[in-house]
Design an enzyme around this catalytic site. Structure first.
Site, short mmCIF file in Angstrom:
data_model
loop_
_atom_site.label_atom_id
_atom_site.label_comp_id
_atom_site.label_asym_id
_atom_site.label_seq_id
_atom_site.Cartn_x
_atom_site.Cartn_y
_atom_site.Cartn_z
N LYS A 53 1.23 14.73 43.78
CA LYS A 53 2.29 15.04 45.28
C LYS A 53 3.14 16.72 45.19
O LYS A 53 2.79 17.18 45.71
CB LYS A 53 3.45 13.89 45.78
CG LYS A 53 2.04 13.40 46.99
CD LYS A 53 3.02 12.06 47.14
CE LYS A 53 2.33 10.16 47.69
NZ LYS A 53 2.95 9.35 47.77
N GLN A 97 8.14 6.42 46.88
CA GLN A 97 7.21 5.88 46.29
C GLN A 97 7.04 4.39 46.81
O GLN A 97 8.38 3.42 46.15
CB GLN A 97 7.07 6.33 45.06
CG GLN A 97 5.27 5.76 45.19
CD GLN A 97 4.62 6.41 45.66
OE1 GLN A 97 4.48 7.59 45.84
NE2 GLN A 97 3.48 5.96 45.86
N ASP A 120 6.97 10.77 55.39
CA ASP A 120 5.89 9.92 54.90
C ASP A 120 5.90 8.82 56.01
O ASP A 120 5.07 8.04 56.28
CB ASP A 120 6.34 8.82 53.82
CG ASP A 120 5.80 8.70 52.44
OD1 ASP A 120 4.90 9.77 52.64
OD2 ASP A 120 6.34 8.15 51.49
#
Ligand code: NAD
Length: 283
Positions: A53, A97, A120
């Site tokens: 990312k 994450q 996200d």
């Protein structure tokens, strides 16, 4: 005739090329989109995902930063850092994450992210917007699945889409997005009896389980579109999806490879959300 292979790597590159133009337009107005990733614990796969990312941000002109928390880490420490990032004007997207280590409650940690920075799309506000059909941040993997389907020109309206896997980050949002496109949607999971009988009815089959070769050629309707979300690392260290690619590609109409299918699109859609969040700060 073998399936058309949908190239997620190439599509992700074209999504990123379009983003570079938006990043340049933001730069002209004094804004550089910024993404902060919270990495708690030492899960090796999580480290690889966060590194990918960060690289994608660098390649596309976004600012990125990684906030690492070695174990033991408390919920309070994570919430405190998220609050700081929520208030930081250089940061437009905050992601945590997953999975989180130990006993940490992912939903409580995700709830701390400001909905306007939910890159996200896992915050309850974002997922609620998806259920209600309101605009919002869509989780990257299912958004990537939809972009791959659209790019390949796969018909969706009135077709039967079968999703294998019911997670909140992939299976359930993918089902909602396919419903929005007027597909008839079935979700299968670990308690579904006779999985093959259901998957054989699918015009669009999305596999999101995490078990190599779960989907065999005998489970696929000839001409179907097979989207492989799974990421499994074999004993030889190689990545494989949930679909027996070599056999299924002889039967399907379209298929995504692993690697080079859904994975690169997940990252590209995360950047799309971050750039969108930055644009929204300008109204
Ligand atoms: P998860 O473990 O949260 O969910 C797995 C789902 O599979 C569950 O709903 C479970 O009921 C179902 N399942 C398990 N065994 C089954 C069986 N035998 N038959 C039918 N269903 C079964 O996983 P997740 O987070 O949704 O991820 C799924 C896979 O997708 C993993 O391999 C993960 O690494 C991968 N993934 C890939 C990306 C990407 O960018 N390509 C992103 C997220 C997840």
């Amino acid at each position: 005739m073998p399936a058309q292979i949908i190239d997620g790597k190439a599509l992700a590159e074209s999504v990123r090329a379009a983003l570079r133009a938006r990043v340049a337009a933001l730069a002209a107005r004094g804004v550089r989109p910024g993404l902060a990733a919270i990495l708690a614990g030492a899960d090796p796969a999580s480290r690889v995902y966060v590194r990918n990312k960060v690289r994608a941000c660098e390649d596309t002109g976004l600012h990125s930063e990684v906030h690492e928390f070695p174990e033991p880490v408390s919920e309070g420490e994570l919430l405190q850092r998220i609050a700081k990032l929520n208030a930081d004007p250089r940061i437009h997207g905050v992601l945590v994450q997953l999975p989180l280590p130990g006993e940490l409650d992912a939903n409580r940690v995700l709830a701390a992210i400001a909905p306007a920075k939910d890159a996200d799309g896992f915050h309850a506000e974002s997922l609620g917007a998806l259920v209600q059909g309101r605009p919002g941040f869509v989780p990257g993997t299912p958004a990537g699945v939809m972009a791959l389907l659209e790019h390949a020109g796969v018909p969706l309206a009135g077709r039967h889409a079968v999703i294998v896997g019911r997670s909140t980050i992939v299976g359930k949002p993918a089902a909602l997005l396919l419903l929005q496109k007027d597909a008839t949607v079935t979700i299968c999971h670990s308690k579904t009896p006779d999985l093959a009988a259901v998957t054989r009815q699918a015009d669009i089959l999305v596999a999101a389980v995490g078990r190599a070769k779960l989907v065999t050629a005998g489970m696929v309707k000839p001409g179907a579109c097979v989207i492989d979300v799974g990421i499994n690392r074999g004993a030889d260290g190689k990545l494989a999806g949930d679909v027996d690619f070599e056999a299924v590609k002889e039967i399907a109409g379209w298929i995504t490879p692993v690697p080079g299918g859904v994975g690169p699109m997940t990252v590209a859609m995360l950047l799309v959300n971050t750039v969108k969040a930055a644009e929204q700060t300008l109204g």
